[in-house]
Design a protein around this motif. Structure first.
Motif, PDB file in Angstrom:
ATOM      1  N   VAL A 131       0.871  -1.176   0.000  1.00 52.98           N
ATOM      2  CA  VAL A 131       0.000   0.000   0.000  1.00 52.98           C
ATOM      3  C   VAL A 131       0.908   1.226   0.000  1.00 52.98           C
ATOM      4  O   VAL A 131       1.659   1.442   0.954  1.00 52.98           O
ATOM      5  CB  VAL A 131      -0.918  -0.001   1.252  1.00 52.98           C
ATOM      6  CG1 VAL A 131      -1.785   1.249   1.287  1.00 52.98           C
ATOM      7  CG2 VAL A 131      -1.772  -1.273   1.281  1.00 52.98           C
ATOM      8  N   SER A 132       0.860   1.980  -1.094  1.00 51.92           N
ATOM      9  CA  SER A 132       1.745   3.144  -1.211  1.00 51.92           C
ATOM     10  C   SER A 132       0.971   4.410  -0.878  1.00 51.92           C
ATOM     11  O   SER A 132      -0.012   4.731  -1.528  1.00 51.92           O
ATOM     12  CB  SER A 132       2.289   3.252  -2.635  1.00 51.92           C
ATOM     13  OG  SER A 132       3.150   2.170  -2.883  1.00 51.92           O
ATOM     14  N   VAL A 133       1.425   5.090   0.162  1.00 47.97           N
ATOM     15  CA  VAL A 133       0.793   6.353   0.556  1.00 47.97           C
ATOM     16  C   VAL A 133       1.721   7.476   0.086  1.00 47.97           C
ATOM     17  O   VAL A 133       2.870   7.543   0.514  1.00 47.97           O
ATOM     18  CB  VAL A 133       0.617   6.410   2.090  1.00 47.97           C
ATOM     19  CG1 VAL A 133       0.068   7.769   2.515  1.00 47.97           C
ATOM     20  CG2 VAL A 133      -0.288   5.276   2.570  1.00 47.97           C
ATOM     21  N   PRO A 134       1.233   8.333  -0.805  1.00 46.87           N
ATOM     22  CA  PRO A 134       2.130   9.381  -1.321  1.00 46.87           C
ATOM     23  C   PRO A 134       2.415  10.477  -0.312  1.00 46.87           C
ATOM     24  O   PRO A 134       1.555  10.842   0.487  1.00 46.87           O
ATOM     25  CB  PRO A 134       1.383   9.939  -2.534  1.00 46.87           C
ATOM     26  CG  PRO A 134      -0.027   9.532  -2.380  1.00 46.87           C
ATOM     27  CD  PRO A 134      -0.094   8.360  -1.443  1.00 46.87           C
ATOM     28  N   MET A 135       3.619  11.005  -0.362  1.00 42.29           N
ATOM     29  CA  MET A 135       3.956  12.200   0.406  1.00 42.29           C
ATOM     30  C   MET A 135       3.163  13.364  -0.191  1.00 42.29           C
ATOM     31  O   MET A 135       2.662  13.263  -1.316  1.00 42.29           O
ATOM     32  CB  MET A 135       5.465  12.473   0.322  1.00 42.29           C
ATOM     33  CG  MET A 135       6.301  11.380   0.960  1.00 42.29           C
ATOM     34  SD  MET A 135       8.088  11.635   0.749  1.00 42.29           S
ATOM     35  CE  MET A 135       8.463  12.742   2.101  1.00 42.29           C
ATOM     36  N   ILE A 136       3.090  14.457   0.543  1.00 40.69           N
ATOM     37  CA  ILE A 136       2.348  15.623   0.040  1.00 40.69           C
ATOM     38  C   ILE A 136       3.319  16.499  -0.764  1.00 40.69           C
ATOM     39  O   ILE A 136       4.404  16.825  -0.272  1.00 40.69           O
ATOM     40  CB  ILE A 136       1.781  16.442   1.217  1.00 40.69           C
ATOM     41  CG1 ILE A 136       0.788  15.593   2.015  1.00 40.69           C
ATOM     42  CG2 ILE A 136       1.142  17.735   0.724  1.00 40.69           C
ATOM     43  CD1 ILE A 136       0.366  16.222   3.328  1.00 40.69           C
ATOM     44  N   TYR A 137       2.906  16.869  -1.962  1.00 41.19           N
ATOM     45  CA  TYR A 137       3.697  17.802  -2.761  1.00 41.19           C
ATOM     46  C   TYR A 137       3.073  19.185  -2.600  1.00 41.19           C
ATOM     47  O   TYR A 137       1.938  19.412  -3.007  1.00 41.19           O
ATOM     48  CB  TYR A 137       3.689  17.369  -4.236  1.00 41.19           C
ATOM     49  CG  TYR A 137       4.406  18.338  -5.155  1.00 41.19           C
ATOM     50  CD1 TYR A 137       5.794  18.434  -5.136  1.00 41.19           C
ATOM     51  CD2 TYR A 137       3.697  19.165  -6.018  1.00 41.19           C
ATOM     52  CE1 TYR A 137       6.461  19.322  -5.960  1.00 41.19           C
ATOM     53  CE2 TYR A 137       4.356  20.059  -6.847  1.00 41.19           C
ATOM     54  CZ  TYR A 137       5.738  20.138  -6.810  1.00 41.19           C
ATOM     55  OH  TYR A 137       6.392  21.020  -7.627  1.00 41.19           O
ATOM     56  N   LYS A 138       3.827  20.082  -1.947  1.00 41.81           N
ATOM     57  CA  LYS A 138       3.257  21.403  -1.665  1.00 41.81           C
ATOM     58  C   LYS A 138       4.374  22.442  -1.637  1.00 41.81           C
ATOM     59  O   LYS A 138       5.405  22.222  -0.987  1.00 41.81           O
ATOM     60  CB  LYS A 138       2.595  21.337  -0.284  1.00 41.81           C
ATOM     61  CG  LYS A 138       1.702  22.505   0.009  1.00 41.81           C
ATOM     62  CD  LYS A 138       1.026  22.340   1.358  1.00 41.81           C
ATOM     63  CE  LYS A 138       0.527  23.672   1.823  1.00 41.81           C
ATOM     64  NZ  LYS A 138       0.547  23.824   3.251  1.00 41.81           N
ATOM     65  N   ASP A 139       4.172  23.549  -2.303  1.00 44.09           N
ATOM     66  CA  ASP A 139       5.154  24.631  -2.348  1.00 44.09           C
ATOM     67  C   ASP A 139       6.547  24.101  -2.682  1.00 44.09           C
ATOM     68  O   ASP A 139       7.536  24.467  -2.033  1.00 44.09           O
ATOM     69  CB  ASP A 139       5.220  25.375  -1.001  1.00 44.09           C
ATOM     70  CG  ASP A 139       3.865  25.942  -0.614  1.00 44.09           C
ATOM     71  OD1 ASP A 139       3.081  26.246  -1.530  1.00 44.09           O
ATOM     72  OD2 ASP A 139       3.603  26.060   0.594  1.00 44.09           O
ATOM     73  N   LYS A 140       6.613  23.233  -3.650  1.00 44.22           N
ATOM     74  CA  LYS A 140       7.891  22.648  -4.094  1.00 44.22           C
ATOM     75  C   LYS A 140       8.621  21.931  -2.970  1.00 44.22           C
ATOM     76  O   LYS A 140       9.847  21.961  -2.866  1.00 44.22           O
ATOM     77  CB  LYS A 140       8.771  23.713  -4.712  1.00 44.22           C
ATOM     78  CG  LYS A 140       8.023  24.460  -5.794  1.00 44.22           C
ATOM     79  CD  LYS A 140       8.927  25.029  -6.803  1.00 44.22           C
ATOM     80  CE  LYS A 140       8.067  25.620  -7.903  1.00 44.22           C
ATOM     81  NZ  LYS A 140       8.378  25.251  -9.186  1.00 44.22           N
ATOM     82  N   GLN A 141       7.826  21.323  -2.105  1.00 38.89           N
ATOM     83  CA  GLN A 141       8.410  20.475  -1.060  1.00 38.89           C
ATOM     84  C   GLN A 141       7.671  19.146  -1.069  1.00 38.89           C
ATOM     85  O   GLN A 141       6.500  19.089  -1.457  1.00 38.89           O
ATOM     86  CB  GLN A 141       8.208  21.117   0.301  1.00 38.89           C
ATOM     87  CG  GLN A 141       9.054  22.336   0.539  1.00 38.89           C
ATOM     88  CD  GLN A 141       8.899  22.762   1.990  1.00 38.89           C
ATOM     89  OE1 GLN A 141       9.384  22.117   2.898  1.00 38.89           O
ATOM     90  NE2 GLN A 141       8.174  23.839   2.186  1.00 38.89           N
ATOM     91  N   LEU A 142       8.353  18.103  -0.612  1.00 39.12           N
ATOM     92  CA  LEU A 142       7.694  16.805  -0.452  1.00 39.12           C
ATOM     93  C   LEU A 142       7.628  16.534   1.042  1.00 39.12           C
ATOM     94  O   LEU A 142       8.659  16.434   1.711  1.00 39.12           O
ATOM     95  CB  LEU A 142       8.463  15.724  -1.209  1.00 39.12           C
ATOM     96  CG  LEU A 142       8.242  15.805  -2.727  1.00 39.12           C
ATOM     97  CD1 LEU A 142       9.356  15.146  -3.504  1.00 39.12           C
ATOM     98  CD2 LEU A 142       6.898  15.180  -3.091  1.00 39.12           C
ATOM     99  N   LEU A 143       6.393  16.445   1.560  1.00 39.52           N
ATOM    100  CA  LEU A 143       6.205  16.395   3.015  1.00 39.52           C
ATOM    101  C   LEU A 143       5.634  15.050   3.464  1.00 39.52           C
ATOM    102  O   LEU A 143       4.788  14.460   2.767  1.00 39.52           O
ATOM    103  CB  LEU A 143       5.240  17.511   3.441  1.00 39.52           C
ATOM    104  CG  LEU A 143       5.612  18.924   2.958  1.00 39.52           C
ATOM    105  CD1 LEU A 143       4.477  19.898   3.222  1.00 39.52           C
ATOM    106  CD2 LEU A 143       6.897  19.390   3.650  1.00 39.52           C
ATOM    107  N   PHE A 144       6.079  14.600   4.609  1.00 43.32           N
ATOM    108  CA  PHE A 144       5.542  13.362   5.188  1.00 43.32           C
ATOM    109  C   PHE A 144       4.081  13.600   5.584  1.00 43.32           C
ATOM    110  O   PHE A 144       3.713  14.705   5.998  1.00 43.32           O
ATOM    111  CB  PHE A 144       6.342  12.967   6.428  1.00 43.32           C
ATOM    112  CG  PHE A 144       7.730  12.487   6.104  1.00 43.32           C
ATOM    113  CD1 PHE A 144       7.974  11.141   5.877  1.00 43.32           C
ATOM    114  CD2 PHE A 144       8.783  13.377   6.007  1.00 43.32           C
ATOM    115  CE1 PHE A 144       9.255  10.692   5.568  1.00 43.32           C
ATOM    116  CE2 PHE A 144      10.065  12.938   5.703  1.00 43.32           C
ATOM    117  CZ  PHE A 144      10.299  11.594   5.484  1.00 43.32           C
ATOM    118  N   ASP A 145       3.282  12.549   5.476  1.00 47.51           N
ATOM    119  CA  ASP A 145       1.859  12.682   5.766  1.00 47.51           C
ATOM    120  C   ASP A 145       1.434  11.580   6.743  1.00 47.51           C
ATOM    121  O   ASP A 145       0.905  10.537   6.344  1.00 47.51           O
ATOM    122  CB  ASP A 145       1.084  12.581   4.437  1.00 47.51           C
ATOM    123  CG  ASP A 145      -0.371  12.970   4.592  1.00 47.51           C
ATOM    124  OD1 ASP A 145      -0.817  13.153   5.735  1.00 47.51           O
ATOM    125  OD2 ASP A 145      -1.057  13.085   3.555  1.00 47.51           O
TER     126      ASP A 145
END
Ligand SMILES: Cc1ncc(COP(=O)(O)O)c(C=O)c1O
Length: 366
Positions: A131-145
């Protein structure tokens, strides 16, 4: 009579052998520069080489269960003793051991993407469901969720794995978010393959005393620079380590590797030099490339950097082809978040980094 294929368990049928094409290419063509597999550009220290030679001379003997090196690892990490440490032939084998002890066909493994590929491989071979949970892509950053990870948990979830820092994004998960996931009670692996570049103070190892479900994995392949030696380890509660150690292949870590590893742990100066060199080189790339319009640079606490050239109208694939023509193997990163300009490079020697900077600048200038 049944065909031999019918005897194989259904979940392994058709799975091909894992082949690392870029590593095979680099060995075939040693003139190419290896900036793709997060190896260390520095060879083993003199002390480690001496240990390798010393124990090579008694390679006719079986190893013990690694009493000395496990004791040292426990000491470095503030854990009671060898009962908190399991050794592996690289951390890849450590994942395999953990997965074999926890997964039945149909059970689920949660990973946070983009991430390292081994979790998927070990899950598939055991008939698990990834099960792949994507990181958040926001303001040119990849954030843990952490919330999305927790939401993905089902009664079939047996393992959650989070790389810290993550490969390829290079960042750390906030400790409070990691704890939030640990509090679910689901076995939670903190893959700390790159932790020594930032220092052990960033580790989640302190949490294994409070959360029995937290397991830390480490390797000597990265900051210690011993990828070819194959040495990794797991840290955890003694009951958990005892249980996963039951699945160990006898003598999985050879005499040479374990004594070389002990020497590497004792050679703290060599480790510090490697971490300092790497961190300076990360800064060097950031300084030299920051003025390229449309190139996003993901700050890394590991020995690699993720780039995204989408906003400059460039694709990662073209970047890789361009670099390879100049003798540099860089690493692909598949399109994600509707963007196809991703690529990753591993920190090389000072000369290689200078040349890589030039290659990247030339590529974006065309
Ligand atoms: C996040 C991460 N974990 C683990 C590993 C595997 O390391 P090894 O099997 O060499 O210990 C790698 C290698 O690239 C990695 O990127």
């Amino acid at each position: 009579m049944k065909s031999v294929e019918e005897y194989f368990v259904p979940w392994v049928k058709g799975i091909p052998m894992y082949v690392s094409g870029h590593i095979d290419l680099a060995w075939k063509q040693p003139e190419l520069h290896r900036m793709m597999s997060n190896e260390n550009p520095n060879p083993p220290s003199k002390k480690v080489l001496e240990a390798i030679e010393k124990y090579a001379k008694i390679a006719n003997r079986y190893p013990d269960q690694g009493f000395k090196v496990r004791e040292k690892i426990a000491e470095i990490n503030g854990l009671p003793g060898i009962e908190n440490v399991m050794l592996g032939n690289g951390s890849s084998e450590v994942f395999d051991n953990i997965f074999r002890c926890l997964l039945e066909p149909g059970d689920e493994v949660i990973q946070h993407t983009p991430c390292f590929g081994i979790y998927k491989l070990r899950c598939n071979i055991l008939g698990g469901k990834l099960v792949s949970v994507p990181m958040i892509y926001k303001d040119k950053q990849l954030l843990f969720d952490a919330d999305a990870i927790i939401k993905a948990i089902t009664p079939k979830t047996k393992i959650i794995v989070i790389a810290n820092p993550n490969n390829p994004t290079g960042n750390f998960i906030d400790k409070k978010d990691f704890i939030k996931v640990a509090e679910t009670g689901v076995p939670l692996i903190s893959d700390e393959a790159y932790i020594e570049f930032a220092g052990l103070s960033k580790s989640n190892v302190d949490l294994v005393k409070k959360y029995k479900n937290v397991i830390i994995t480490r390797t000597l392949s990265k900051c210690y620079g011993l990828a070819g030696l194959r040495f990794g380890y797991a840290l955890g509660d003694k009951d958990v380590i005892a249980q996963i150690s039951a699945a160990l292949i006898p003598w999985n870590v050879g005499t040479i590797s374990m004594w070389a590893a002990l020497t590497a742990f004792e050679d703290t100066q060599a480790l510090q030099e490697r971490a300092d060199f790497n961190n300076q080189q990360i800064e060097y790339y950031e300084q030299e490339l920051k003025d390229i319009k449309g190139l996003d640079i993901y700050h890394s606490y590991g020995n690699y950097i993720l780039f995204d050239g989408t906003d400059a109208g460039k694709t990662g694939k073209d970047a890789l082809d361009f670099a390879l023509k100049r003798g540099y193997i860089m690493r692909a990163q598949s399109p994600m978040y509707g963007r196809d300009g991703w690529f990753r490079i591993t920190i090389g020697s000072a000369d290689e980094n200078k040349m890589a900077v030039k290659i990247i600048r030339d590529f974006f200038a065309q």
